[in-house]
Structure formats: C-alpha cells, structure tokens
Write an enzyme that holds these catalytic residues in place. Structure first.
Site, PDB file in Angstrom:
ATOM      1  N   TYR A 165       0.834  -1.197   0.000  1.00 52.63           N
ATOM      2  CA  TYR A 165       0.000   0.000   0.000  1.00 52.63           C
ATOM      3  C   TYR A 165       0.871   1.252   0.000  1.00 52.63           C
ATOM      4  O   TYR A 165       0.562   2.238  -0.669  1.00 52.63           O
ATOM      5  CB  TYR A 165      -0.934  -0.001   1.207  1.00 52.63           C
ATOM      6  CG  TYR A 165      -1.939  -1.123   1.178  1.00 52.63           C
ATOM      7  CD1 TYR A 165      -3.063  -1.058   0.360  1.00 52.63           C
ATOM      8  CD2 TYR A 165      -1.763  -2.264   1.956  1.00 52.63           C
ATOM      9  CE1 TYR A 165      -3.985  -2.095   0.311  1.00 52.63           C
ATOM     10  CE2 TYR A 165      -2.680  -3.310   1.920  1.00 52.63           C
ATOM     11  CZ  TYR A 165      -3.780  -3.221   1.095  1.00 52.63           C
ATOM     12  OH  TYR A 165      -4.681  -4.244   1.050  1.00 52.63           O
ATOM     13  N   ASN A 188     -12.884  -0.945  -4.116  1.00 47.75           N
ATOM     14  CA  ASN A 188     -12.867  -1.290  -5.536  1.00 47.75           C
ATOM     15  C   ASN A 188     -14.032  -2.228  -5.845  1.00 47.75           C
ATOM     16  O   ASN A 188     -14.113  -3.329  -5.300  1.00 47.75           O
ATOM     17  CB  ASN A 188     -11.534  -1.976  -5.877  1.00 47.75           C
ATOM     18  CG  ASN A 188     -11.560  -2.650  -7.244  1.00 47.75           C
ATOM     19  OD1 ASN A 188     -12.193  -2.161  -8.172  1.00 47.75           O
ATOM     20  ND2 ASN A 188     -10.877  -3.783  -7.339  1.00 47.75           N
ATOM     21  N   CYS A 196      -6.987  -5.415  -7.299  1.00 43.21           N
ATOM     22  CA  CYS A 196      -6.648  -5.014  -5.937  1.00 43.21           C
ATOM     23  C   CYS A 196      -6.016  -6.168  -5.155  1.00 43.21           C
ATOM     24  O   CYS A 196      -5.405  -5.946  -4.108  1.00 43.21           O
ATOM     25  CB  CYS A 196      -7.875  -4.479  -5.212  1.00 43.21           C
ATOM     26  SG  CYS A 196      -9.315  -5.547  -5.231  1.00 43.21           S
ATOM     27  N   HIS A 197      -6.127  -7.396  -5.684  1.00 42.46           N
ATOM     28  CA  HIS A 197      -5.499  -8.541  -5.006  1.00 42.46           C
ATOM     29  C   HIS A 197      -3.981  -8.462  -5.086  1.00 42.46           C
ATOM     30  O   HIS A 197      -3.288  -9.181  -4.348  1.00 42.46           O
ATOM     31  CB  HIS A 197      -5.989  -9.861  -5.624  1.00 42.46           C
ATOM     32  CG  HIS A 197      -5.715 -10.010  -7.081  1.00 42.46           C
ATOM     33  ND1 HIS A 197      -6.532  -9.476  -8.063  1.00 42.46           N
ATOM     34  CD2 HIS A 197      -4.691 -10.625  -7.753  1.00 42.46           C
ATOM     35  CE1 HIS A 197      -6.048  -9.767  -9.262  1.00 42.46           C
ATOM     36  NE2 HIS A 197      -4.927 -10.456  -9.096  1.00 42.46           N
ATOM     37  N   GLU A 223      -1.452 -16.303 -10.700  1.00 42.60           N
ATOM     38  CA  GLU A 223      -0.701 -15.400 -11.559  1.00 42.60           C
ATOM     39  C   GLU A 223       0.796 -15.652 -11.462  1.00 42.60           C
ATOM     40  O   GLU A 223       1.503 -15.665 -12.475  1.00 42.60           O
ATOM     41  CB  GLU A 223      -1.026 -13.950 -11.206  1.00 42.60           C
ATOM     42  CG  GLU A 223      -2.450 -13.566 -11.558  1.00 42.60           C
ATOM     43  CD  GLU A 223      -2.742 -12.088 -11.363  1.00 42.60           C
ATOM     44  OE1 GLU A 223      -1.849 -11.362 -10.867  1.00 42.60           O
ATOM     45  OE2 GLU A 223      -3.863 -11.657 -11.699  1.00 42.60           O
TER      46      GLU A 223
END
Length: 240
Positions: A165, A188, A196-197, A223
């Site tokens: 963040y 979001n 946002c993950h 991912e």
C-alpha cells in the site's frame, strides 16, 4: 516488488456455489491479464477519501449499482461471479459474493442478461487459460477522484507482481497516504479485473481483501505460477 504468497487456498475451488445457486454456465480455465489505464468514467463518490475504515458488515440496502442496466453470472475457476453492466455495456461491478449479489439483483428488480456479459466472460476465460494478460473492457466504476486514481493505478500493476500500500501511495505521488490507498483499495467494486489482489501489506502479508484471503491467495498464486518472464513482454494475446 514480488512477494511469496502464503498457501491459504486449497486446490478445491468455490465453484460448487454455482450449482447451489442454480447456475448453468460454462466453466473454463483462464489466464493472466493486466487491466489498462484510462478507462474510468467520472462519477459521484460512494465514499469520501477521508471516510473511516469500514467496520463489520455493511448496513446499506441491497440496491443495484448506480446506472446498472443488467447483470449476469459467469463461472470461473475461482468461483461464480456476478457482473453488472450499465446501459452502454460498460462494467460497473464484478463480485464473487454471489448469494449477496443475487439478493441485490432480486431486491432491486435488476434484469438478468447473461448474453450481455459475453465479452466479460470471454476475457475471464482467456485470463484463466493463459491466453491474455491485459483485460480490454470499458470500465465505469463510480467513485471519488482519489478512488479512481487508485483503481487506475491498480490496473498498472503487472500480472504476477505485487506492491505494498505504501509503494502504491508513493507511485501516486502521495507518500504517507497508505491508509487512504488501502481504503480506496477496499472499495474497488470490480474484483480481479481491477487487480486489488496485487496489493499486500508492507511485510508482504495478505492483508484484508473484500473477497476473502483464500481468494486473494488463489489469485496471486495463479498469476505467479503462470508468469514466464519475457514470454509475453507485457502484452496480452487479446492485444496482439
């Protein structure tokens, strides 16, 4: 910066919720993407930038998203998700809390149209199958200028990578605004597609996620395990 992802998610996916909700939608395996900047429409704020941190369950009535024209359901390897579109076919919301979203649709009298969300469903399938890394969808989430700055910045975090963040706040030219960035991240409305993950705590921990930490861990692991440096060169197959 790239962090390792704690193993919080079992190999069994929550797709069973689809049959429990009476959904007969083709399930597929998708691939990586990384959403694009500059797709946000202007809109009224849902939350002010200096709004207090959300605490507990929301008490707001279950209304359809502002300007929603229809909704549909898409089944993914990460579980079934509700997709909301405006009258121009732009994506307003994508949420994996299916039962909650179905209640929202019923109470608001929203029209279900799975055919209308075909492009969203196709790009999600391509993400799961590894055919694309960047979503190419018109987005129309409503929020403050600050929220939209944060959401657009999220879309620039490359597939398979993460930021804290604080790093995201610094990238926005707002050092010291990590908590405000966290609040915007939490609001979001477009899960996965606005990634946002990919934002973690300063120590690399999986901090709060609206979809739940198991889902966040699953998305990040998927991912990272499907990232091959240099193979795509930052481009998705859907952009070639």
């Amino acid at each position: 910066m790239k962090h390792s992802v704690p193993d919080l998610f079992s190999q069994t996916t929550p797709a069973d919720a689809a049959s429990a909700s009476g959904i007969s939608h083709r399930q597929s395996v998708a691939t990586p993407l990384f959403a694009q900047h500059g797709l946000w429409s202007d809109g009224q704020a849902a939350l002010a930038e200096d709004a207090p941190e959300p605490r507990g369950a929301t008490t707001a009535p279950l209304a359809a998203p502002l300007h929603a024209a229809c909704h549909g359901v898409v089944v993914t390897r990460f579980g079934p998700a509700m997709v909301w579109l405006d009258v121009q076919g732009r994506l307003l919301r994508l949420d994996f809390h299916l039962e909650h979203e179905l209640q929202r649709a019923v109470l608001s009298g929203s029209r279900r149209d799975d055919a209308a969300i075909a492009t969203v469903a196709r790009q999600l399938r391509e993400y799961e199958s590894g055919e694309r890394r960047a979503f190419n969808l018109p987005l129309a989430a409503h929020g403050t200028d600050f929220q939209q700055q944060v959401w657009a910045a999220l879309c620039r975090i490359p597939y398979g990578e993460t930021m804290s963040y604080g790093e995201l706040a610094l990238a926005l030219g707002k050092p010291g605004a990590a908590r405000a960035v966290g609040r915007a991240n939490a609001t979001n409305p477009i899960a996965l597609i606005v990634p946002c993950h990919r934002v973690l705590g300063a120590d690399g921990s999986l901090t709060g996620y609206a979809g739940g930490l198991p889902l966040k861990a699953a998305l990040l692991r998927f991912e990272q395990e499907n990232t091959v440096p240099g193979l795509f060169g930052g481009q998705g197959a859907g952009d070639l």
